[in-house]
Motif scaffolding. Structure first.
Motif, PDB file in Angstrom:
ATOM      1  N   VAL A 134      34.709  50.565  37.689  1.00  0.00           N
ATOM      2  CA  VAL A 134      35.338  50.057  36.481  1.00  0.00           C
ATOM      3  C   VAL A 134      36.704  49.581  36.727  1.00  0.00           C
ATOM      4  N   PHE A 135      37.135  50.560  37.550  1.00  0.00           N
ATOM      5  CA  PHE A 135      38.895  49.920  37.955  1.00  0.00           C
ATOM      6  C   PHE A 135      38.768  48.721  39.049  1.00  0.00           C
ATOM      7  N   ALA A 136      38.062  48.365  39.563  1.00  0.00           N
ATOM      8  CA  ALA A 136      37.777  47.697  41.237  1.00  0.00           C
ATOM      9  C   ALA A 136      37.636  46.574  39.962  1.00  0.00           C
ATOM     10  N   ILE A 137      36.885  46.071  39.232  1.00  0.00           N
ATOM     11  CA  ILE A 137      35.889  45.541  38.499  1.00  0.00           C
ATOM     12  C   ILE A 137      36.941  44.965  37.634  1.00  0.00           C
ATOM     13  N   GLY A 138      37.485  45.242  37.476  1.00  0.00           N
ATOM     14  CA  GLY A 138      38.512  45.408  35.654  1.00  0.00           C
ATOM     15  C   GLY A 138      39.938  44.627  36.932  1.00  0.00           C
ATOM     16  N   GLY A 139      40.743  45.695  37.509  1.00  0.00           N
ATOM     17  CA  GLY A 139      41.852  45.004  38.020  1.00  0.00           C
ATOM     18  C   GLY A 139      41.341  43.505  38.940  1.00  0.00           C
ATOM     19  N   GLY A 140      40.027  43.877  40.135  1.00  0.00           N
ATOM     20  CA  GLY A 140      39.929  42.579  40.388  1.00  0.00           C
ATOM     21  C   GLY A 140      39.990  40.907  39.111  1.00  0.00           C
ATOM     22  N   LEU A 141      39.263  41.261  38.422  1.00  0.00           N
ATOM     23  CA  LEU A 141      39.321  40.541  37.714  1.00  0.00           C
ATOM     24  C   LEU A 141      40.870  40.301  36.947  1.00  0.00           C
ATOM     25  N   ALA A 142      41.090  40.573  36.418  1.00  0.00           N
ATOM     26  CA  ALA A 142      43.082  41.158  35.738  1.00  0.00           C
ATOM     27  C   ALA A 142      43.512  40.049  37.328  1.00  0.00           C
ATOM     28  N   ILE A 143      43.607  40.342  38.232  1.00  0.00           N
ATOM     29  CA  ILE A 143      43.982  39.201  39.581  1.00  0.00           C
ATOM     30  C   ILE A 143      43.570  38.518  39.403  1.00  0.00           C
ATOM     31  N   GLY A 144      42.148  38.300  39.605  1.00  0.00           N
ATOM     32  CA  GLY A 144      42.068  36.779  40.358  1.00  0.00           C
ATOM     33  C   GLY A 144      41.261  35.908  39.644  1.00  0.00           C
ATOM     34  N   LEU A 145      41.296  35.807  38.688  1.00  0.00           N
ATOM     35  CA  LEU A 145      41.381  35.114  36.882  1.00  0.00           C
ATOM     36  C   LEU A 145      42.630  34.028  36.533  1.00  0.00           C
ATOM     37  N   PRO A 146      43.613  34.821  36.729  1.00  0.00           N
ATOM     38  CA  PRO A 146      44.822  33.948  36.342  1.00  0.00           C
ATOM     39  C   PRO A 146      45.303  33.326  37.633  1.00  0.00           C
ATOM     40  N   LEU A 147      44.933  33.914  39.064  1.00  0.00           N
ATOM     41  CA  LEU A 147      45.226  33.335  39.803  1.00  0.00           C
ATOM     42  C   LEU A 147      44.962  31.900  40.203  1.00  0.00           C
ATOM     43  N   GLY A 148      43.971  31.717  40.030  1.00  0.00           N
ATOM     44  CA  GLY A 148      43.405  30.882  39.850  1.00  0.00           C
ATOM     45  C   GLY A 148      43.127  29.859  39.043  1.00  0.00           C
ATOM     46  N   LEU A 149      43.806  29.851  37.862  1.00  0.00           N
ATOM     47  CA  LEU A 149      44.359  28.891  36.619  1.00  0.00           C
ATOM     48  C   LEU A 149      45.744  28.416  37.745  1.00  0.00           C
ATOM     49  N   HIS A 150      46.141  28.643  38.932  1.00  0.00           N
ATOM     50  CA  HIS A 150      47.061  28.465  38.919  1.00  0.00           C
ATOM     51  C   HIS A 150      47.087  27.491  40.654  1.00  0.00           C
ATOM     52  N   ARG A 151      46.844  26.710  40.858  1.00  0.00           N
ATOM     53  CA  ARG A 151      46.557  26.533  42.554  1.00  0.00           C
ATOM     54  C   ARG A 151      47.581  27.083  42.830  1.00  0.00           C
ATOM     55  N   PHE A 152      48.875  26.344  43.167  1.00  0.00           N
ATOM     56  CA  PHE A 152      49.939  27.206  44.389  1.00  0.00           C
ATOM     57  C   PHE A 152      50.033  28.786  43.925  1.00  0.00           C
ATOM     58  N   SER A 153      49.522  29.346  42.917  1.00  0.00           N
ATOM     59  CA  SER A 153      49.484  30.306  43.503  1.00  0.00           C
ATOM     60  C   SER A 153      48.749  31.072  43.418  1.00  0.00           C
ATOM     61  N   ALA A 154      47.570  30.829  43.827  1.00  0.00           N
ATOM     62  CA  ALA A 154      46.135  30.885  44.456  1.00  0.00           C
ATOM     63  C   ALA A 154      46.535  30.865  45.920  1.00  0.00           C
ATOM     64  N   GLU A 155      46.779  29.613  46.072  1.00  0.00           N
ATOM     65  CA  GLU A 155      47.520  29.792  47.650  1.00  0.00           C
ATOM     66  C   GLU A 155      48.263  30.836  48.428  1.00  0.00           C
ATOM     67  N   VAL A 156      49.189  30.630  47.468  1.00  0.00           N
ATOM     68  CA  VAL A 156      50.247  32.039  47.499  1.00  0.00           C
ATOM     69  C   VAL A 156      49.391  33.652  47.629  1.00  0.00           C
ATOM     70  N   GLY A 157      48.890  33.082  46.879  1.00  0.00           N
ATOM     71  CA  GLY A 157      47.922  35.199  46.861  1.00  0.00           C
ATOM     72  C   GLY A 157      47.067  35.437  47.428  1.00  0.00           C
ATOM     73  N   GLU A 158      46.211  33.768  48.013  1.00  0.00           N
ATOM     74  CA  GLU A 158      44.731  34.470  48.830  1.00  0.00           C
ATOM     75  C   GLU A 158      45.623  34.823  50.174  1.00  0.00           C
ATOM     76  N   PRO A 159      46.294  34.209  50.501  1.00  0.00           N
ATOM     77  CA  PRO A 159      46.850  35.159  51.881  1.00  0.00           C
ATOM     78  C   PRO A 159      47.357  37.144  51.829  1.00  0.00           C
ATOM     79  N   ILE A 160      47.561  36.454  50.701  1.00  0.00           N
ATOM     80  CA  ILE A 160      49.076  38.354  50.879  1.00  0.00           C
ATOM     81  C   ILE A 160      47.126  39.482  50.457  1.00  0.00           C
ATOM     82  N   LEU A 161      46.674  38.705  49.756  1.00  0.00           N
ATOM     83  CA  LEU A 161      44.917  39.700  49.202  1.00  0.00           C
ATOM     84  C   LEU A 161      44.150  39.817  50.503  1.00  0.00           C
ATOM     85  N   VAL A 162      44.028  38.922  51.631  1.00  0.00           N
ATOM     86  CA  VAL A 162      43.638  39.418  52.501  1.00  0.00           C
ATOM     87  C   VAL A 162      44.309  40.236  53.307  1.00  0.00           C
ATOM     88  N   SER A 163      45.474  39.869  53.494  1.00  0.00           N
ATOM     89  CA  SER A 163      46.369  41.134  54.806  1.00  0.00           C
ATOM     90  C   SER A 163      45.983  42.164  53.895  1.00  0.00           C
TER      91      SER A 163
END
Length: 245
Positions: free
Chosen positions: A65-94
C-alpha cells in the motif's frame, strides 16, 4: 490446449525433472520435489505456522500500500512536467540502483525491530518502480489528452486525476507488477535479518539448523504465491495494453 498452457506445462515439467536430478546428485543438500511438497503440507497443517504467515502477509500488505501510494504520489506529478521528469528520473534510477541492504542499519535505527522496520524495508524496494512507470505512463500519453482537458477548462490536478492517470493505467499496472515482486523480496529480507516472527524468520531458523526440507518448503510456498500473483498481474497488464482505444 492453448500453446501458452503447453509451454507453461513443459517448463514446469523440465524444472521438476531438473530439481529431482539435483536431489539424486546431492540428496543431503536438496530434498526431492515430493519431499518438499510433503513438508510444505505438514507446515500448512501446523497451527504454529499461521501466525508467522499472517505476520508476513500483514507486513507485505502494508508495504505494498505504501509503495504503490507513494510511487503514484511521486510519479504522476513528475509526469505533468517534462523538465521535472527529466531531472527526477535519473535521481530515482540512481536511488533504485543503490543496494537496499546498505540502508538496513539506518532503517533499524529509525524504526527499531519489528513490523515497522519490515514495512519500511519493503516499501523502499517497491516505491521507485511504481514511481518511474507512473511518470513515464503520463509522459507517453498523446498530447490530445491534455488539449481535451484544457478545452474542458480542467485544473492541472483535475486533469491529472480525471484524465491522465486513468489513461496511464496500463503503465501503472506494469509498475505495480514489478513493485509487487520487489516489495515482497524486501519484506522477506527484512524478516530474515531482524525479526522474531514471519516466514523469513522461519527460513533463517531453518538455515541455522540446516533443516533443508523446511528451507525448501518455505521457498516453495513463497515462490508459488509470487508466481501466481505475478501471472495474474501480467494477464491484467496484457489485457490493458491490448484493450481497444
Amino acid at each position: 490446449m492453448p500453446t501458452r498452457l503447453l509451454d507453461t506445462l513443459l517448463v514446469l515439467a523440465v524444472g521438476l525433472l531438473a530439481w529431482q536430478g539435483v536431489h539424486w546428485l546431492a540428496p543431503d543438500a536438496v530434498t526431492s520435489p515430493a519431499g518438499t511438497v510433503a513438508r510444505a503440507a505438514e507446515m500448512l497443517a501446523s497451527p504454529r505456522f499461521w501466525p508467522h504467515a499472517g505476520e508476513t502477509a500483514w507486513a507485505f500488505a502494508l508495504s505494498l500500500v505504501f509503495a504503490i501510494g507513494g510511487g503514484l504520489a511521486i510519479g504522476l506529478p513528475l509526469g505533468l512536467h517534462r523538465f521535472s521528469a527529466e531531472v527526477g528520473e535519473p535521481i530515482l534510477v540512481s536511488l533504485y540502483s543503490l543496494p537496499k541492504i546498505t540502508l538496513y542499519p539506518v532503517i533499524l535505527l529509525v524504526f527499531g525491530l519489528g513490523l515497522s522496520a519490515k514495512v519500511a524495508f519493503g516499501t523502499i524496494h517497491g516505491l521507485v518502480p511504481v514511481a518511474i512507470f507512473a511518470m513515464n505512463g503520463v509522459l507517453a500519453l498523446p498530447p490530445v489528452y491534455a488539449r481535451a482537458a484544457r478545452a474542458l477548462r480542467l485544473s492541472r490536478w483535475r486533469t491529472l486525476a480525471a484524465v491522465l492517470a486513468p489513461a496511464a493505467v496500463p503503465e501503472i499496472v506494469t509498475g505495480v507488477r514489478i513493485g509487487f515482486s520487489v516489495t515482497l523480496l524486501g519484506v522477506f529480507i527484512g524478516e530474515m535479518f531482524s525479526s522474531q516472527r514471519g516466514l523469513g524468520f522461519l527460513l533463517m531458523n531453518a538455515i541455522g539448523l540446516h533443516d533443508v526440507p523446511t528451507m525448501l518448503a518455505i521457498i516453495l510456498m513463497v515462490g508459488a504465491f509470487a508466481v501466481t500473483a505475478n501471472a495474474a498481474l501480467l494477464a491484467l497488464e496484457h489485457r490493458l495494453h491490448h484493450r481497444p482505444a
